[in-house]
Design a protein around this motif. Sequence first.
Motif, short mmCIF file in Angstrom:
data_model
loop_
_atom_site.label_atom_id
_atom_site.label_comp_id
_atom_site.label_asym_id
_atom_site.label_seq_id
_atom_site.Cartn_x
_atom_site.Cartn_y
_atom_site.Cartn_z
N HIS A 1 0.83 -1.20 0.00
CA HIS A 1 0.00 0.00 0.00
C HIS A 1 0.87 1.26 0.00
O HIS A 1 0.61 2.21 -0.75
N LEU A 2 1.91 1.27 0.84
CA LEU A 2 2.78 2.44 0.91
C LEU A 2 3.56 2.64 -0.39
O LEU A 2 3.75 3.77 -0.85
N LEU A 3 3.99 1.55 -0.99
CA LEU A 3 4.72 1.65 -2.26
C LEU A 3 3.82 2.17 -3.37
O LEU A 3 4.27 2.90 -4.25
N GLU A 4 2.56 1.80 -3.33
CA GLU A 4 1.62 2.22 -4.38
C GLU A 4 1.15 3.65 -4.20
O GLU A 4 0.87 4.34 -5.20
N THR A 5 1.03 4.10 -2.97
CA THR A 5 0.31 5.36 -2.72
C THR A 5 1.18 6.49 -2.19
O THR A 5 0.68 7.61 -2.01
N THR A 6 2.46 6.24 -1.88
CA THR A 6 3.32 7.29 -1.35
C THR A 6 4.65 7.31 -2.11
O THR A 6 4.97 6.39 -2.87
N GLY A 7 5.42 8.34 -1.87
CA GLY A 7 6.76 8.44 -2.43
C GLY A 7 7.83 8.14 -1.40
O GLY A 7 9.00 8.50 -1.59
N LEU A 8 7.47 7.50 -0.29
CA LEU A 8 8.43 7.18 0.76
C LEU A 8 9.55 6.30 0.23
O LEU A 8 9.33 5.43 -0.62
N GLY A 9 10.75 6.52 0.76
CA GLY A 9 11.87 5.66 0.41
C GLY A 9 11.66 4.24 0.90
O GLY A 9 10.86 3.99 1.81
N VAL A 10 12.40 3.31 0.32
CA VAL A 10 12.23 1.90 0.66
C VAL A 10 12.55 1.66 2.13
O VAL A 10 11.87 0.87 2.80
N GLU A 11 13.59 2.31 2.66
CA GLU A 11 13.93 2.13 4.07
C GLU A 11 12.78 2.57 4.98
O GLU A 11 12.46 1.90 5.96
N GLU A 12 12.13 3.69 4.64
CA GLU A 12 11.01 4.18 5.46
C GLU A 12 9.80 3.26 5.32
O GLU A 12 9.09 3.01 6.31
N VAL A 13 9.56 2.78 4.12
CA VAL A 13 8.47 1.81 3.94
C VAL A 13 8.73 0.57 4.79
O VAL A 13 7.83 0.05 5.46
N ALA A 14 9.97 0.11 4.79
CA ALA A 14 10.34 -1.07 5.60
C ALA A 14 10.11 -0.80 7.08
O ALA A 14 9.58 -1.65 7.80
N ARG A 15 10.48 0.40 7.53
CA ARG A 15 10.30 0.73 8.95
C ARG A 15 8.83 0.79 9.31
O ARG A 15 8.41 0.21 10.31
N ARG A 16 8.03 1.47 8.49
CA ARG A 16 6.61 1.66 8.82
C ARG A 16 5.81 0.35 8.73
O ARG A 16 4.79 0.22 9.39
N SER A 17 6.27 -0.56 7.92
CA SER A 17 5.55 -1.82 7.78
C SER A 17 6.06 -2.90 8.72
O SER A 17 5.52 -4.01 8.75
N GLY A 18 7.10 -2.58 9.49
CA GLY A 18 7.56 -3.51 10.52
C GLY A 18 8.66 -4.46 10.10
O GLY A 18 9.04 -5.34 10.87
N PHE A 19 9.22 -4.28 8.90
CA PHE A 19 10.30 -5.16 8.47
C PHE A 19 11.67 -4.67 8.91
O PHE A 19 12.65 -5.41 8.84
N GLY A 20 11.75 -3.41 9.31
CA GLY A 20 12.98 -2.90 9.88
C GLY A 20 13.99 -2.41 8.87
O GLY A 20 14.45 -1.28 8.95
N THR A 21 14.35 -3.24 7.91
CA THR A 21 15.36 -2.88 6.92
C THR A 21 14.85 -3.12 5.51
O THR A 21 13.95 -3.93 5.27
N ALA A 22 15.47 -2.41 4.58
CA ALA A 22 15.11 -2.60 3.17
C ALA A 22 15.41 -4.02 2.70
O ALA A 22 14.69 -4.58 1.88
N VAL A 23 16.46 -4.61 3.25
CA VAL A 23 16.81 -5.98 2.87
C VAL A 23 15.70 -6.95 3.27
O VAL A 23 15.28 -7.81 2.49
N SER A 24 15.21 -6.79 4.50
CA SER A 24 14.13 -7.67 4.96
C SER A 24 12.86 -7.46 4.14
O SER A 24 12.19 -8.42 3.75
N LEU A 25 12.52 -6.20 3.87
CA LEU A 25 11.35 -5.91 3.05
C LEU A 25 11.50 -6.53 1.67
O LEU A 25 10.56 -7.14 1.14
#
Length: 323
Positions: free
Chosen positions: A277-301
């Motif tokens: 949802h965040l990737l589709e609807t926002t311009g947030l960076g991958v690291e921030e998307v990972a943090r907000r979705s609970g994966f912690g890091t871009a690698v985990s996401l």
Amino acid sequence: MCKNPAMRRHRVAVLALNHFAPLDFGIPGQVFWAAETPDGEKLYEVVTCSEGARPVRCSAGYSVQPDHDLDVLDTADTVLVPGIHAGRVLKEGTLSAGLRAALRDRPRVMSICTGAFVLAAAGLLDGRPATTHWREAPRFAELFPEVRLDADVLFVDDGDVLTSAGVAAGMDLCLHVIRRDHGSEVANRTARRCVMPPWREGGQAQYVERPLPHQPTGGTGATREWMLAHLDRPLDLNALAAHARMSVRTFTRRFREETGVSPARWLTAQRVQHARHLLETTGLGVEEVARRSGFGTAVSLRQHLHAAVGVAPLAYRHTFRRV
């Protein structure tokens, strides 16, 4: 009429056969009809057809009169076959030559529940993954051994051919298609309009017969809502059980009884969905998307998203984000 002359509605043609399941038959007209742009433009048109435009009878003791014959399939972007009572309609897996020909070479074909028997009998599922209602799975596997049947999931998306499990899973499949066609915002609005969950992953287990908790209260629903509100936090099993005021063992058992999956798998699925949802609807960076979705890091996401949908976060955003 469509308000925007340049906008063409996606046509879904529902193929009605005798002994159709009435709820399955009504799902596409309700869910696809509810899909709109922010300005209220309808995105889909649903039409119904039968062989010779003849009346067809359902399992609930009434008949319907489709407006179209099979020729309308030539104008359809998607053809959908609702569930039927397969034992009565497809004895020995047979299907008329007319229906076989009508279903072939379509841009996209879907089935709900035992409608998969029709697609399989038409040869559309040979060598492909598919699902159907768990109760009919043994007979399906016997009739169509060449199909890669997975009776443990809600729906299977194999690109141009999609199949769902029983009844309510058909709504999940239609909503999945809307999300695939138009993105999360449209799908979420459609879900709210239909008063249904915005997303259940296709790989979630079907609700096969299993004992339910005896207590009418004390379930895990409130904790699931709490989990959704705190996806960005570490949520281990001990914390979840404590929130539900249960032992870890009881919580795990109740959770699986109520959802069909373990707490960890359910939580991961919700985090993947939120990240999408965040990737589709926002311009947030991958690291921030990972943090907000609970994966912690871009690698985990990246690992979890690739496991779920087969692409990396930036590729997903490029493909699915609607500008």
